[in-house]
Design a protein around this motif. Structure first.
Motif, short mmCIF file in Angstrom:
data_model
loop_
_atom_site.label_atom_id
_atom_site.label_comp_id
_atom_site.label_asym_id
_atom_site.label_seq_id
_atom_site.Cartn_x
_atom_site.Cartn_y
_atom_site.Cartn_z
N CYS A 1 37.73 28.05 60.85
CA CYS A 1 37.73 29.03 61.93
C CYS A 1 38.22 30.37 61.39
O CYS A 1 39.10 30.40 60.51
CB CYS A 1 38.65 28.59 63.07
SG CYS A 1 38.01 27.20 64.03
N TRP B 1 42.68 20.73 70.95
CA TRP B 1 41.33 20.22 71.22
C TRP B 1 40.78 19.45 70.03
O TRP B 1 40.17 18.39 70.18
CB TRP B 1 40.41 21.38 71.58
CG TRP B 1 39.03 20.92 71.96
CD1 TRP B 1 38.63 20.44 73.17
CD2 TRP B 1 37.88 20.85 71.10
NE1 TRP B 1 37.29 20.08 73.13
CE2 TRP B 1 36.81 20.33 71.87
CE3 TRP B 1 37.66 21.19 69.77
CZ2 TRP B 1 35.54 20.13 71.34
CZ3 TRP B 1 36.39 21.00 69.24
CH2 TRP B 1 35.35 20.47 70.02
N GLY C 1 34.41 28.52 70.71
CA GLY C 1 35.47 28.91 71.62
C GLY C 1 36.51 27.83 71.82
O GLY C 1 37.70 28.11 71.95
N ARG C 2 36.07 26.57 71.85
CA ARG C 2 37.00 25.46 71.98
C ARG C 2 37.73 25.18 70.67
O ARG C 2 38.95 25.08 70.62
CB ARG C 2 36.25 24.20 72.39
CG ARG C 2 35.82 24.12 73.84
CD ARG C 2 34.89 22.94 74.00
NE ARG C 2 34.79 22.50 75.37
CZ ARG C 2 33.86 21.69 75.82
NH1 ARG C 2 32.94 21.23 74.99
NH2 ARG C 2 33.82 21.32 77.09
N GLN D 1 45.74 26.08 71.11
CA GLN D 1 44.84 25.28 71.92
C GLN D 1 43.71 24.67 71.08
O GLN D 1 43.27 23.55 71.33
CB GLN D 1 44.25 26.12 73.06
CG GLN D 1 43.45 25.32 74.07
CD GLN D 1 44.27 24.24 74.73
OE1 GLN D 1 45.38 24.50 75.18
NE2 GLN D 1 43.75 23.02 74.78
N GLY D 2 43.24 25.42 70.07
CA GLY D 2 42.21 24.88 69.19
C GLY D 2 42.68 23.65 68.44
O GLY D 2 41.93 22.68 68.28
N THR E 1 44.97 30.37 71.47
CA THR E 1 45.99 30.47 72.51
C THR E 1 47.19 29.60 72.13
O THR E 1 47.03 28.39 71.91
CB THR E 1 45.43 29.99 73.86
OG1 THR E 1 44.26 30.74 74.19
CG2 THR E 1 46.47 30.14 74.95
N CYS F 1 38.19 26.91 67.96
CA CYS F 1 38.95 27.98 67.30
C CYS F 1 39.85 28.75 68.25
O CYS F 1 40.30 29.85 67.95
CB CYS F 1 37.98 28.94 66.60
SG CYS F 1 36.91 28.12 65.39
N ASP F 2 40.14 28.17 69.42
CA ASP F 2 40.96 28.83 70.42
C ASP F 2 42.37 29.07 69.88
O ASP F 2 43.09 28.12 69.55
CB ASP F 2 41.01 27.96 71.68
CG ASP F 2 41.65 28.64 72.87
OD1 ASP F 2 42.39 29.63 72.68
OD2 ASP F 2 41.43 28.18 74.01
#
Length: 493
Positions: free
Chosen positions: A468, A128, A97-98, A124-125, A103, A100-101
């Protein structure tokens, strides 16, 4: 906050210590080979496959495959006392979730290392993965010790305490030890692979003195030559950045290197290495190959910077030994030991070229790595039945397809064999994306159980075009390291 971090660390370590199920019990291997294509994640593999127009050596059905997370303990660059020094930073722990985000995130991020470049934030991915990215020191150390640590750490824990390494365990079990690299010999990956200990990878001269002087390895091969430039021309004055003056003078004179007072046969030319690999020349009892390059073989020839040049646009230097030749020459020495061997083989140039955003040089280096895999397997022949071969990377770089700034984790684009794939770099540093792990031979299934307490990988997953999205079990790098140590320590019949 500190109590929460300690509790997270305890939970993570407890999960990492999950024992492999009895269904994966196998006879331990006599020989173990760990091959590292530094910085080469799924995107680099796909780019190489597309340019070459054929499957990679690791896509042979003999290999099992699973993705591997490369979580580090902390982004600190130095040790601190316990308990803080041993606490896992929960923000760094990989989750799909982190990582491959998708957003969208507006704006740009600057390049690292003071370069005047900027990259779109993208998603977002991406943010991160850039922010939590590990380095080659702590990732290779995790694989060699089974313990996560901080940025720059060479086989020490978060407090700076030395950790037991695979090289130490292998030597104690009667196996011969060797390390081969295209980087400077005392760089992070070979240093960790050879079992050196240092609170910082920057302690290069001290690391080289350990590698040559502790009596553990019988083969050390790579670059770092004080007397030569990266273009295989004599240096105006010696550069002792990677191998210190005293160690280098002892090697050149054939004098014992303390503290174990071992003597090495120094080879600087490429031709003797080729001859030893071919079996035309004997391999000395202790072989030190220090190629005619100070920072690394091939990669820095003619300079290295951002480029869309195709692979081999700059001709290779004949004066530099090929990774495959160094690897097979090392095998010819190591296989003389009746107790088996442990060998680390690194192609560092995939990482150096990724930092430079130079995909052509990445592909060049990965092709050299592929050739080394093929030569190793061919040389061992029937002995592969008693050899565990691990082929992986220490970490990834953020490489996508040409529209990767607006299409999250877009795979590099196929433009035909012999044509540089469509691509875009989204940073010039590392990434926290999972990397591919390929294994074959006795003990392979034990490694596929090293999933940080999660489900066990079956090894039959196809190689994805991008890291991802993540589907299925993901291995944990430190847990894989513990599984390797357990295989080395296992009683042999």
């Amino acid at each position: 906050m500190m109590r929460a971090l300690i509790l997270v660390a305890a939970a993570v370590l407890a999960g990492c210590a999950t024992r492999p199920p009895s269904s994966v019990a196998e006879a331990p291997p006599k020989n173990i080979i760990v091959m590292i294509s530094d910085g080469a994640g799924y995107a680099a593999l796909r780019a190489t496959r597309l340019w070459a127009g054929k499957p990679l050596a690791v896509e042979d059905p003999a290999f099992l495959h699973a993705p591997m997370a490369v979580t580090q303990l902390s982004t600190r660059n130095q040790p601190v006392p316990a308990p803080e020094g041993l606490a896992q930073d929960p923000e760094l722990v990989f989750t799909p979730g982190r990582a491959c985000d998708a957003t969208p995130v507006p704006g740009e991020t600057p390049a690292l290392y003071g370069l005047n470049m900027r990259y779109p934030n993208g998603f977002q991915g991406y943010v991160w993965n850039r922010r939590t990215a590990p380095d080659s020191a702590n990732t290779m150390s995790a694989l060699m010790t089974g313990v996560r640590s901080y940025t720059n750490a060479i086989n020490v824990d978060g407090t700076g305490a030395p950790l037991r390494t695979l090289a130490q365990a292998a030597a104690a079990s009667g196996r011969a030890v060797g390390v081969v690299t295209t980087a400077s010999i005392s760089d992070a990956t070979p240093a960790a692979g050879a079992g050196a200990h240092a609170p910082s990878r920057a302690m290069r001269a001290e690391i080289a003195a350990q590698m040559f002087g502790n009596g553990r390895a019988v083969v050390i091969a790579g670059a770092g030559n004080p007397d030569w430039t990266n273009d295989a021309t004599p240096a105006a004055r010696p550069t002792y950045a990677w191998i210190g003056r005293e160690t280098w003078q002892a090697l050149k004179a054939g004098l014992p290197v303390p503290p174990a007072n071992v003597r090495w046969t120094l080879i600087e030319e490429a031709e003797p290495v080729r001859a030893m690999a071919a079996g035309a020349e004997p391999v000395p009892e202790r072989l030190a190959v220090v190629a005619k390059a100070v920072e690394g073989t091939q990669q820095y020839r003619g300079g290295l910077g951002p480029s869309t040049d195709p692979p081999f646009a700059t001709p290779l230097l004949a004066a530099q030994p090929a990774l495959a030749d160094m690897a097979v020459a090392a095998l010819r020495r190591l296989e003389r030991e009746p107790g088996g061997f442990f060998l680390v083989i690194e192609e560092s140039n995939t990482d150096r070229a990724s930092h430079a955003n130079n995909l052509g040089r990445v592909i060049e280096a990965r092709l050299a790595f592929e050739a080394a895999i093929e030569r190793v397997v061919a040389h061992l022949g029937p002995r592969m039945a008693e050899t565990l071969l691990v082929v992986t990377s220490d970490h990834d770089h953020l490489l996508t397809g040409p529209e990767g700034a607006r299409v999250a984790f877009q795979p590099v684009e196929d433009r035909g064999a012999g044509v540089l794939p469509g691509h875009r770099w989204l940073g010039n540093g590392h990434s926290n994306l999972p990397v591919p792990l390929f294994v074959r031979g006795p003990g392979a299934k034990r490694l596929l159980a090293a999933t940080d307490g999660g489900p066990v990988a079956d090894g039959r997953a196809p190689v994805p075009p991008a890291a991802c999205p993540v589907t299925g079990p993901v291995l944990d790098q430190a847990a894989v390291g513990r599984a390797l140590l357990a295989l080395v320590d296992a009683p042999r019949r």
